[in-house]
Design a protein around this motif. Structure first.
Motif, short mmCIF file in Angstrom:
data_model
loop_
_atom_site.label_atom_id
_atom_site.label_comp_id
_atom_site.label_asym_id
_atom_site.label_seq_id
_atom_site.Cartn_x
_atom_site.Cartn_y
_atom_site.Cartn_z
N ASP A 29 -37.15 -16.47 -4.81
CA ASP A 29 -37.85 -16.06 -6.03
C ASP A 29 -36.84 -15.73 -7.11
O ASP A 29 -35.74 -15.24 -6.83
N VAL A 60 -44.35 -8.12 -3.50
CA VAL A 60 -43.33 -8.37 -2.49
C VAL A 60 -42.74 -9.77 -2.73
O VAL A 60 -43.48 -10.75 -2.88
N GLU A 79 -28.79 -10.86 -2.10
CA GLU A 79 -29.42 -10.89 -0.79
C GLU A 79 -30.20 -9.59 -0.62
O GLU A 79 -29.65 -8.51 -0.80
N ASP A 82 -33.58 -7.56 1.70
CA ASP A 82 -34.34 -7.55 2.95
C ASP A 82 -35.75 -8.10 2.73
O ASP A 82 -36.30 -8.01 1.62
N GLU A 83 -36.33 -8.66 3.76
CA GLU A 83 -37.74 -9.07 3.71
C GLU A 83 -38.56 -7.83 3.36
O GLU A 83 -38.26 -6.73 3.78
N GLY A 84 -39.59 -8.02 2.54
CA GLY A 84 -40.45 -6.91 2.16
C GLY A 84 -39.99 -6.19 0.89
O GLY A 84 -40.63 -5.24 0.46
N THR A 85 -38.90 -6.65 0.30
CA THR A 85 -38.40 -6.04 -0.94
C THR A 85 -39.37 -6.35 -2.08
O THR A 85 -39.82 -7.48 -2.23
N THR A 86 -39.67 -5.32 -2.88
CA THR A 86 -40.56 -5.51 -4.02
C THR A 86 -39.76 -5.93 -5.25
O THR A 86 -38.53 -5.81 -5.28
N ARG A 133 -40.49 -13.31 -2.20
CA ARG A 133 -40.30 -14.32 -1.17
C ARG A 133 -38.93 -14.96 -1.37
O ARG A 133 -38.32 -14.86 -2.44
N GLU A 134 -38.47 -15.63 -0.36
CA GLU A 134 -37.18 -16.33 -0.41
C GLU A 134 -37.08 -17.19 -1.66
O GLU A 134 -38.03 -17.90 -2.00
N MET A 188 -32.91 -12.24 2.57
CA MET A 188 -33.33 -13.43 1.86
C MET A 188 -32.66 -13.46 0.50
O MET A 188 -32.34 -12.41 -0.07
#
Length: 98
Positions: free
Chosen positions: A66, A61, A19, A21-25, A63-64, A1
């Motif tokens: 952000d 976490v 870019e 990964d999903e779940g990245t803090t 989101r796309e 994302m």
């Protein structure tokens, strides 16, 4: 994302798109961005962080789309400065003769 990491100094602003990964803090995004290497004065244990102008913790976490923001400490308290300016304005007004 796709996300962005932003940091601004008085005369310089940096906005990095990356870019992740999903779940990245938030903390992981800052570390991945490389901004800590560019600005070694950033201290994530002290400096506040946020997403789109709202304070956020490092473990949030993302989101796309952000925009992660790293905030510098304030040099002056804005409320105190406004009060001082208002007091000066009152002194100036009360000293006028019409």
């Amino acid at each position: 994302m796709l996300i962005e990491v932003a940091y601004a100094l008085e005369k310089e602003q940096t906005l990095l798109s990356l870019e992740v990964d999903e779940g990245t803090t938030l903390k992981q995004a800052v570390e991945i961005s490389g901004i800590l290497d560019k600005y070694p004065k950033i201290n994530l244990k002290i400096d506040k962080t946020g997403i789109f102008g709202k304070i956020a913790k490092l473990d949030v976490v993302l989101r796309e789309k952000d925009r992660v923001e790293i905030y510098r400490p304030l040099i002056a308290d804005p409320k105190k400065v406004r009060k001082e300016r208002a007091a000066q304005g009152k002194e100036m007004c009360s000293g006028k003769k019409l």
